[in-house]
Design a protein around this motif. Structure first.
Motif, short mmCIF file in Angstrom:
data_model
loop_
_atom_site.label_atom_id
_atom_site.label_comp_id
_atom_site.label_asym_id
_atom_site.label_seq_id
_atom_site.Cartn_x
_atom_site.Cartn_y
_atom_site.Cartn_z
N LEU A 1 0.83 -1.18 -0.04
CA LEU A 1 0.07 0.04 0.03
C LEU A 1 0.84 1.16 -0.01
CD1 LEU A 1 -2.54 -0.99 2.76
CD2 LEU A 1 -3.15 -0.79 0.19
N SER A 2 0.36 2.26 -0.49
CA SER A 2 1.14 3.62 -0.52
C SER A 2 0.09 4.80 -0.45
CB SER A 2 1.81 3.80 -1.94
OG SER A 2 2.09 5.36 -2.02
N LEU A 3 0.28 5.56 0.59
CA LEU A 3 -0.74 6.72 1.07
C LEU A 3 0.06 7.77 0.76
CD1 LEU A 3 -3.47 7.34 2.39
CD2 LEU A 3 -2.31 7.27 4.58
N THR A 4 -0.97 8.69 -0.07
CA THR A 4 -0.37 10.06 -0.36
C THR A 4 -1.45 11.25 0.38
OG1 THR A 4 0.66 9.33 -2.30
CG2 THR A 4 0.10 11.57 -2.36
N ARG B 1 -3.09 3.83 -2.90
CA ARG B 1 -2.62 2.97 -4.01
C ARG B 1 -2.30 1.70 -3.31
NH1 ARG B 1 1.08 6.71 -7.68
NH2 ARG B 1 -0.21 8.67 -7.77
N ARG B 2 -2.62 0.53 -4.30
CA ARG B 2 -2.07 -0.66 -3.82
C ARG B 2 -1.79 -1.47 -5.32
NH1 ARG B 2 -4.96 -5.78 -0.94
NH2 ARG B 2 -3.01 -7.08 -0.51
N SER B 3 -0.48 -2.20 -4.96
CA SER B 3 -0.12 -3.12 -6.07
C SER B 3 -0.56 -4.63 -5.70
CB SER B 3 1.27 -2.78 -6.53
OG SER B 3 1.53 -1.76 -7.28
N MET B 4 -1.37 -5.18 -6.23
CA MET B 4 -2.01 -6.63 -5.73
C MET B 4 -1.26 -7.53 -6.60
SD MET B 4 -5.97 -5.51 -5.01
CE MET B 4 -5.70 -4.08 -6.06
N GLU C 1 1.92 -8.60 -9.65
CA GLU C 1 2.20 -8.20 -10.83
C GLU C 1 1.13 -7.74 -11.89
OE1 GLU C 1 5.16 -10.90 -12.38
OE2 GLU C 1 6.45 -10.51 -10.53
N ASN C 2 0.09 -8.33 -11.43
CA ASN C 2 -0.99 -8.32 -12.60
C ASN C 2 -2.05 -7.08 -12.60
OD1 ASN C 2 0.30 -10.22 -14.11
ND2 ASN C 2 -0.92 -11.82 -12.87
N ILE C 3 -2.05 -6.54 -11.27
CA ILE C 3 -3.32 -5.79 -10.94
C ILE C 3 -2.82 -4.63 -9.89
CG2 ILE C 3 -4.15 -7.07 -9.04
CD1 ILE C 3 -6.86 -6.35 -9.96
N ALA C 4 -3.32 -3.34 -10.03
CA ALA C 4 -2.91 -2.51 -9.35
C ALA C 4 -4.04 -1.25 -9.40
CB ALA C 4 -1.78 -1.65 -9.95
N GLY C 5 -4.24 -0.73 -8.38
CA GLY C 5 -5.39 0.43 -8.25
C GLY C 5 -5.31 1.47 -7.32
N SER C 6 -5.90 2.45 -7.48
CA SER C 6 -6.01 3.59 -6.70
C SER C 6 -7.44 4.14 -6.31
CB SER C 6 -5.05 4.58 -7.25
OG SER C 6 -5.54 5.33 -8.30
N LEU C 7 -7.42 4.81 -5.03
CA LEU C 7 -8.73 5.51 -4.72
C LEU C 7 -8.46 6.77 -4.30
CD1 LEU C 7 -11.85 5.55 -4.19
CD2 LEU C 7 -11.40 4.59 -2.19
N ALA C 8 -8.86 7.97 -4.76
CA ALA C 8 -8.26 9.23 -4.23
C ALA C 8 -9.77 10.18 -3.99
CB ALA C 8 -7.52 10.04 -5.36
N LYS D 1 -9.25 4.32 -10.05
CA LYS D 1 -8.53 3.99 -11.32
C LYS D 1 -8.01 2.31 -10.95
CE LYS D 1 -5.48 6.23 -13.21
NZ LYS D 1 -4.14 7.12 -13.24
N LEU D 2 -7.96 1.45 -12.00
CA LEU D 2 -7.60 0.05 -11.94
C LEU D 2 -7.11 -0.59 -13.00
CD1 LEU D 2 -7.80 -2.52 -10.08
CD2 LEU D 2 -10.07 -3.18 -11.52
#
Length: 720
Positions: free
Chosen positions: A396-399, A435-438, A440-447, A487-488
């Protein structure tokens, strides 16, 4: 205008690397040849449109039915001994959208380029008018219907851009660049004049010149550049005079029957600037921007020399003597104090100082009292941004961040003010994103973003009381905004890639005792893109997007028809849907085919009602029901097939079908008939004692459905 192509540059490191590589295999040898000696191509052909396509052909130079030729070539020549490159590219050489570019590059030393771009615009409407003199700076319209024969005219403009530039490496790390542009715009465009609904056409003949010079240095931790930017706008037709044929009055030298139509006056601007950055070690970097510019406009006002009914206010100046000075200063800092935390911040100062003299331009010449003044406008805007990004467990990454903007704005000090002003305007925005990278095949973010805008008290307006002081101008009114974004990106399979995006915005404009203006707004975007590699020879891509926006507002009260307490309620909505897919397939070893389909649908709604005090809700005066929606649709099929004849040549076949349709009622009357400038009569103010009615008769129409098909063939030759 189309985006300008970037200058082709070759890396010294890249050339040194490939020069030491051996041709270990036939594949590597082919790749080496392709990189060091790219292929040149020439493409020539012709095509035919089955019908006119006014709306889809506005910018591509193929508005009318008929045959069109095409010639494109991309020539590349390299001097192996000197390392020089010569590139020549042209597109659409036989069309009005033709482009050409020449580049000469000497590796490690410098280079130059020349570019030509022609951009046409053809008015999409069918215009039938008796107006005479179109294309000159003096046009004539009769005052009697049928006095001049009507005929169909086509209006439009052409932009021709000539661009010349280059770069030179002076010493290692120091480079000088220069770029000069000259763009001429000529043609005609439709317009109108005065309070009377009368058609007119302006002649366009102007030039924009721009010069950019940059000296930049890159060395170690320091990167810095500075230079000069200048622009000059020269308008050779600043005024069109429209004469009413058959009107008398005034002396023989008077222009009582002439109405002037003004265009922008010539002006110029000059700017000096400096940008740079410095790295304080591997984790911290600072940046800065500085610029100062001066814009001036001091052309003689063209209507100043008119006499009689069109004579200017006697005390008005003959020149605006406009001066605007702009100052920009910006500092930025990015630092990574720990392996998981990154901090970013910036401060920006932007000042626009309008030193144009205040003067009266309309008034009573006999009394010397001015009623209309120009409005010099100055403002200072200070902004600041602070952002922190922290890497959390579980990928997870928090901005989080905060943005601040504060404006100091000037307000009018003379003349009648119909809309209230604000001297200060502040806005603060808070934002956070997860943001989270789940894998190698899926990454998403919610802002999420939240912003709030407010300012000082409104200055009083001089318009009809109390309505003018109850206006809530949308660009400076208090506003609260909530915005979500999701975004996904998902590589569902090795061959399948999906991308999703959702945006949602809602605005609230607190009105208080200000009844007129926007009360709320909204916006949504939904988008999905997909790409699927069926096999090595077949690939399918598709996309769908919807964007919607809306605004609710209150308008002025009606003063007649027994509706003195009525408030006009407006609910505007806009929605666009677009869908498309493209299939690329190799049907046979020598046959490559691409099939595409695009569908666009846009709908605009204009709901308006009158809220009558004590009598309920009805529609505006003269309207029996809600205004109909305006819906425009475009459907396009495209089939492109390429057949390879041999190693050097191929034939390409193009087949396109498109259908555009719209029920736009902008140029129709309430009963559905075509609008005509002859509908109703208007009095010519300042003409003879017996003022004639202004009878025009011009109609502006369009076909509700425009369908056309294109078939074309091109021969492509490739060589080295």
């Amino acid at each position: 205008m189309k985006a300008q192509p970037r200058m082709f540059r070759l890396s010294t490191v890249f050339l040194a690397a490939i020069s030491t590589c051996g041709a270990a295999s036939a594949e590597e040898s082919d790749a080496y040849t392709e990189l060091t000696r790219p292929a040149s191509t020439i493409s020539a052909g012709a095509g035919y449109w089955s019908n006119a396509r006014p709306h889809q052909g506005m910018y591509d130079g193929m508005r009318n039915k008929g045959a069109y030729g095409g010639l494109d070539f991309n020539l590349v020549q390299r001097d192996d001994e000197k390392g020089d490159w010569l590139l020549l590219r042209t597109t659409n050489l036989f069309l009005d959208t033709r482009e050409m570019r020449v580049d000469y590059l000497r590796q490690g030393r410098g280079g130059g380029f020349f570019e030509y771009v022609r951009t046409p615009y053809d008015n999409p409407y069918t215009i039938n008018t008796p107006l005479q003199g179109i294309g000159s700076n003096r046009v004539t319209m009769g005052t009697t219907l049928g006095a001049s024969p009507s005929r169909e005219v086509e209006l439009g403009t052409v932009r021709e851009l000539f661009r010349l530039g280059g770069f030179r490496s002076l010493v290692p790390g120091l480079e000088f660049k220069v770029d000069f542009k000259n763009e001429d715009k000529t043609g005609t465009r439709m317009t109108g004049w005065g309070s009377a609904p009368q058609f007119s056409a302006e002649t366009i003949d102007s030039t924009i010149r721009q010069l950019d010079t940059i000296l930049q240095y890159t060395g170690g931790n320091l990167q810095i550049s500075g230079g000069y930017a200048g622009s000059w706008y020269d308008n050779r037709n600043t005024q069109t005079l429209q004469t009413l044929s058959g009107v008398s009055g005034g002396t023989s030298a008077s222009f009582a029957s002439v109405t002037p139509l003004s265009q922008p006056l010539s002006n110029q601007a000059h700017q000096v600037f400096m940008n740079g950055g410095y790295g304080f070690g591997p984790t911290t970097r600072a940046t800065f921007k500085l610029s100062y510019s001066q814009a001036t406009q001091d052309e003689r006002i063209p209507s100043y020399d008119l006499t009689s009914a069109n004579a200017p206010y006697a005390y008005a100046p003959s020149h605006l003597d406009g001066k605007v000075f702009t100052t920009l200063a910006q500092l930025g800092l990015t630092s990574r104090p720990t392996s998981k935390l990154t901090l970013t911040g910036s401060l920006r100062y932007y000042d626009v100082n309008d030193q144009t003299p205040l003067a009266g331009y309309v008034g009573n010449s006999s009394t010397g009292v001015a009623s209309v003044y120009n409005t010099p406008y100055s403002y200072t805007k200070n902004t600041g941004k602070l952002e922190a990004n922290y890497r959390l467990p579980l990928s997870l990454s928090l901005t989080g961040g905060v943005d601040y903007s504060g404006q100091q704005r000037s307000t009018p000090v003379a003349g009648t003010v119909y809309v209230p002003f604000r001297e200060t305007l502040n806005e603060i925005t808070y934002r956070t994103e997860l943001r989270r990278s789940m894998g190698e095949n899926i990454a998403g973010s919610l802002a999420y973003f939240y912003s709030e805008r407010d300012g000082s008290n409104y200055s009083a307006a001089d318009g009809t009381s109390p309505y003018s002081n109850q206006i809530n101008p949308i660009h400076i009114s208090d506003r609260k905004r909530n915005k979500w974004r999701a975004k996904l990106d998902w590589d569902a399979l090795e061959q399948l890639t999906l991308q999703f995006r959702v945006d949602h915005i809602s605005d609230d404009y607190p009105q208080g005792d200000r009844f007129y203006g926007a009360s709320s707004g909204s916006g949504q975007v939904y988008a999905v893109d997909a790409s699927y590699a069926i096999n090595d020879n077949w690939n399918l891509s598709s996309w769908y997007a919807r964007d919607a926006s809306g605004t609710k507002a209150s308008g002025f009260r009606e003063a007649s028809g027994g509706a003195a307490n009525a408030v006009r309620e407006t609910d505007l909505k806009e929605r666009g849907d677009s869908f498309g897919f493209n299939l690329n397939a190799r049907l046979a070893p020598k046959i490559d085919t691409s099939f595409g389909f695009d569908l666009f649908n846009n709908t605009s709604r204009f709901d308006q009602t009158l809220n009558l005090s004590g009598t309920g809700t009805t529609y505006p005066t003269g309207v029996s029901g809600p205004l109909p929606d305006v819906t425009s649709k475009l459907m396009r099929f495209k089939l492109i097939s390429r057949y390879t004849l041999d190693r050097s040549s191929a034939i390409r076949f193009d087949l396109i079908y498109e259908r555009w349709q719209s029920n736009d009622w902008s140029w129709t009357l309430a009963d559905g008939s075509d609008f005509s400038y002859a509908s109703g009569t208007q009095t010519c103010t300042g003409c003879s004692t017996t003022s004639p009615n202004l009878i025009d008769g011009t109609t502006i129409t369009q076909k509700d459905k425009q369908t056309s098909a294109f078939i074309g063939i091109h021969y492509i030759y490739t060589f080295r």
